[in-house]
Design an enzyme around this catalytic site. Structure first.
Site, PDB file in Angstrom:
ATOM      1  N   GLY A 266       0.818  -1.212   0.000  1.00  0.00           N
ATOM      2  CA  GLY A 266       0.000   0.000   0.000  1.00  0.00           C
ATOM      3  C   GLY A 266       0.854   1.265   0.000  1.00  0.00           C
ATOM      4  O   GLY A 266       0.612   2.195  -0.782  1.00  0.00           O
ATOM      5  N   LYS A 267       1.859   1.289   0.866  1.00  0.00           N
ATOM      6  CA  LYS A 267       2.740   2.467   0.909  1.00  0.00           C
ATOM      7  C   LYS A 267       3.713   2.465  -0.265  1.00  0.00           C
ATOM      8  O   LYS A 267       4.117   3.524  -0.740  1.00  0.00           O
ATOM      9  CB  LYS A 267       3.482   2.497   2.247  1.00  0.00           C
ATOM     10  N   CYS A 389       2.271   0.794  13.137  1.00  0.00           N
ATOM     11  CA  CYS A 389       0.827   1.027  13.286  1.00  0.00           C
ATOM     12  C   CYS A 389       0.395   0.616  14.697  1.00  0.00           C
ATOM     13  O   CYS A 389      -0.421  -0.294  14.867  1.00  0.00           O
ATOM     14  CB  CYS A 389       0.038   0.297  12.215  1.00  0.00           C
TER      15      CYS A 389
END
Length: 456
Positions: A266-267, A389
């Protein structure tokens, strides 16, 4: 049938230690459910997982032998039914009971259908308000109160209490139990002010009165128009916090970037978007299936030419580097390190039941070793961006403080002042040291920590 699908997904998650988002997505893809039933199945899976402790406490009041004594399929059917009866207000209780009985009848323990029917009918006959916590514990045993009231383990309640104090910890625990918003990121971001190009139900994402985050959008749901945009690579689904990490790194046109723990990417995709056609992103991860999914997403979004993938542990990338033509140092290294994941438990609710207190110490040791390797791959004058996270100090600010004590060649710097990241008004998201602290209560995002370090 949304309840049957939810039953199968929840059994798989518990029996096979599967991840909720992957299992549910696969089940929905195989199903022929319409949008409304897909939404109900999703709500049932995530809601039942989130409130599992509370559901078991309620069921324990009606089961002499306890919830743990039940076979898995029976236990899951009861949890699903109680979640609908106690936490949802649009489903008639008798429908929840009947469906639970039918599901058990069709399963391997059909004789338990009478037990299921009896337990749920007794619950419906209960005249007193149903409560799964003790109000007096709020003062006497606040960790247990937070754990019981908001359906998290007591050790996690204690952690939150230590971090924020009772009132704030309670509010934070409540926010972690809510369903997260759906955020999209537009590839090659369009002008966020031009809302005429946006599908219905999609609006620019912003925090309070602050300017919208470039390329970030809040969606009410994934309708056919948004789904078409996702299939065509125009959009990706990505939490706003994760998007902010990408901007916070300072990735800019023409940079050479290493995504040291790429995962599903995703990043990686965001970094590839930010470095433009003249930049490159090397994505490292030891799991082949994750890299395959990353490449598929990169191809779908047209970003694949900017990305090179490496199936290796991070240390393995350095060892292999001596025998191949690959970058040895980078303008920017992002270490999105493996962590306890406590900041994303509303999106991955099974995490709260799988994590142990001891995991935090073990993960902090792994993060420390990865930071050492990532530091060696950051060129002089380059940036090492570290993110997790979660909200524990050992994995976040404490980890960075220890690293800086041992590495005077690095210095802590604030958010980027040039490139795409400079467009963000960072004030609401930073602590006094310029580090990024995000959480669902204050920002509506998942919980993240990130720091930017420059090699002198």
């Amino acid at each position: 049938m949304p309840r049957q699908l939810a039953q199968e997904v929840l059994e798989g998650i518990e029996e096979e230690d599967a991840y909720s988002h992957i299992s549910l997505d696969a089940a929905l893809r195989r199903s022929n459910l319409d949008a409304r039933d897909r939404g109900l199945a999703t709500e049932l899976v995530y809601g039942t997982l989130t409130w599992q402790r509370s559901l078991d406490t309620i069921l324990g009041q009606f089961l002499a032998s306890g919830v743990a004594s039940l076979d898995l399929s029976v236990r899951v059917a009861l949890r699903l039914a109680v979640y609908q009866i106690v936490f949802l207000d649009r489903i008639p209780p008798h429908a929840a009971v009947n469906q639970a009985v039918e599901i058990v009848k069709a399963g391997p323990h059909r004789r338990a259908s009478g037990l299921v029917n009896g337990v749920l009918r007794n619950l419906l006959r209960q005249e007193e308000p149903i409560q799964w916590w003790r109000d007096e514990d709020r003062k006497k045993k606040p960790s247990r109160y937070i754990g019981q009231r908001y359906s998290i383990p007591n050790w996690l309640g204690h952690r939150m209490l230590q971090t924020w104090g009772l009132r704030h910890a309670e509010a934070m625990a409540a926010s972690f139990a809510e369903r997260p918003p759906l955020y999209l990121r537009k590839i090659e971001a369009i002008d966020s002010a031009d809302e005429s190009k946006l599908p219905e139900g999609v609006s620019p994402a912003q925090f309070g009165d602050h300017p919208a985050i470039p390329g970030a959008y809040l969606a009410e749901s994934i309708d056919d128009t948004v789904r078409k945009g996702l299939e065509q690579g125009e959009w990706v689904v990505q939490d706003l916090g994760s998007q902010l990490i990408g901007y916070y790194t300072g990735a800019n046109e023409g940079m050479s970037v290493l995504d040291a723990c790429a995962g599903l990417g995703g990043k990686t995709l965001h970094l590839a978007d930010l470095v433009g056609q003249t930049g490159t992103v090397n994505a490292v991860d030891p799991v082949q299936s994750k890299l395959q999914m990353l490449r598929e997403s990169a191809e779908q979004t047209g970003l694949l030419p900017r990305i090179a993938t490496h199936k290796q542990e991070l240390q393995g990338y350095i060892d292999a580097d001596a025998t191949r033509d690959a970058p040895k140092e980078f303008d920017l290294v992002l270490l999105d390190a493996p962590c306890s994941g406590l900041g994303v438990i509303r999106r991955h609710p099974e995490t709260r039941w799988r994590r142990e207190k001891s995991d935090i110490i073990e993960l902090a040791e792994i993060q420390k070793k990865l930071l050492e390797v990532a530091a060696g791959l950051t060129k002089s004058g380059g940036i090492l961006a570290y993110s997790v996270c979660t909200f524990t100090r050992e994995e976040g600010a404490g980890q960075v403080a220890s690293f800086l004590e041992e590495h005077p060649e690095f210095e802590l710097i604030g958010p980027p002042t040039e490139g795409p990241g400079a467009q963000i008004d960072w004030a609401p998201y930073l602590n006094d040291d310029g580090q990024l602290f995000l959480n669902p209560l204050e920002h509506g995002t998942d919980g993240f920590f990130a720091a930017r370090l420059r090699r002198r």
